[in-house]
Design an enzyme around this catalytic site. Structure first.
Site, short mmCIF file in Angstrom:
data_model
loop_
_atom_site.label_atom_id
_atom_site.label_comp_id
_atom_site.label_asym_id
_atom_site.label_seq_id
_atom_site.Cartn_x
_atom_site.Cartn_y
_atom_site.Cartn_z
N THR A 50 0.82 -1.20 0.00
CA THR A 50 0.00 0.00 0.00
C THR A 50 0.86 1.26 0.00
OG1 THR A 50 -1.64 -1.20 1.30
CG2 THR A 50 -1.80 1.20 1.30
N ARG A 72 -10.58 -9.81 -2.88
CA ARG A 72 -9.92 -9.60 -1.59
C ARG A 72 -9.70 -8.12 -1.33
NH1 ARG A 72 -4.73 -7.17 0.04
NH2 ARG A 72 -4.13 -8.14 2.00
N VAL A 73 -10.06 -7.65 -0.13
CA VAL A 73 -9.85 -6.27 0.29
C VAL A 73 -9.05 -6.29 1.59
CG1 VAL A 73 -10.94 -4.11 0.99
CG2 VAL A 73 -12.02 -5.54 -0.76
N GLY A 74 -8.01 -5.49 1.70
CA GLY A 74 -7.19 -5.46 2.91
C GLY A 74 -6.98 -4.06 3.44
N ASP A 75 -6.12 -3.95 4.43
CA ASP A 75 -5.69 -2.69 5.05
C ASP A 75 -6.75 -2.04 5.97
OD1 ASP A 75 -4.20 -1.96 1.94
OD2 ASP A 75 -3.17 -2.69 3.71
#
Length: 277
Positions: free
Chosen positions: A171, A199-202
């Protein structure tokens, strides 16, 4: 007298290879200068972090926008978030495929909707309503991203085993405080090579002093999930720091006319900037 503005950016915490090193440093320096120029003119911290992250999205050396990595199906899926510290309002978009600057799209969610996050078909419909231009997928995919994806699939390594290697990007982000003392932050990412579709992160982390908050978060990350990463922090009084536990992280910050930046652990380089006329 107002607060002295500060802006800090990072280009991702990972094992940045030597052939990316110079471009990564140049990229974060350009990004922090572009956002800080607005702060010096009395602009808002929200707009400053948007400008800075947008510059990182437009630079193919970073894993955001035009330099994003590919998911398991070989497509780009982009996530971004921006947050106004004064109001705690936030705007986010996820799994965006054909917009080159998702941070600006996230800012539109913040400013023009009562919601926090848009994704999928609804996000696309809103982008069309706003007139946000779409870009061909090939404009966002670099040859490096293609080669990285092919190597990942060839060796069939896991995301965890690759996290601190030269096959993983991370990121990008920015955090700022403006002349009014208002804080804001923004991040943007293409995720991890060969990630699962959708997929989603952070997630944002709120902490103590800049150094304590950063070190505490990184220590917890390593202890809890054996992971490595990086973080940039600005306190409400303008103190700031950049910390990382990966092999490298390109970062840069400006405060009181001093540009400070680095790439390697323990590295801190400073330049005196010419004041704006």
């Amino acid at each position: 007298m107002g607060t002295k503005p500060v802006l800090v950016v990072h280009g991702g915490a990972w094992a940045i290879p030597d052939d990316f090193a110079e471009r990564s440093i140049l990229g974060v320096k350009n990004a922090v200068k572009s956002g800080f120029a607005l702060l010096e003119r009395g602009g808002s911290s929200v707009k400053a972090v948007e400008i800075a992250v947008k510059a990182l999205e437009n630079d193919t050396v970073f894993d955001a926008g035009h330099g994003a990595v590919l998911n398991a199906d070989g497509y780009v899926e982009l996530d971004a978030i921006i947050m106004n510290g004064k109001t705690l309002a936030a705007g986010a978009v996820s799994c965006i495929r054909d917009i080159s600057n998702p941070v600006t799209f996230a800012c539109s969610v913040l400013e023009k909707t009562p919601h926090v996050m848009l994704t999928g078909r609804g996000a696309n419909q809103f982008a069309e309503k706003l007139g946000i231009p779409k870009v061909p997928v090939e404009d966002l995919v670099t040859e490096h991203a293609k080669a990285e994806w092919e190597q990942y699939r060839k060796y069939k390594q896991t995301v965890k085993s690759l996290f601190n290697t030269e096959l993983v990007h991370d990121t990008v982000g920015a955090v700022a405080i403006d002349c009014e003392g208002n804080l804001a932050c923004a991040t943007s990412t293409g995720g991890i090579t060969n990630k699962m579709v959708g997929r989603v992160g952070d997630t944002p982390i709120i902490g103590k002093t800049p150094e304590e908050a950063a070190d505490s978060a990184l220590h917890y990350m390593e202890k809890r999930v054996h992971g490595r990463g990086g973080v940039i922090v600005i306190s409400k009084t303008g103190e700031w720091t950049a910390r990382f536990t990966t092999k490298r992280m390109a970062w840069a910050g400006i405060k009181e006319g001093i540009l400070t930046y680095g790439l390697n652990p323990g590295e801190t380089i400073q330049e005196i900037l010419k004041p704006l006329k």
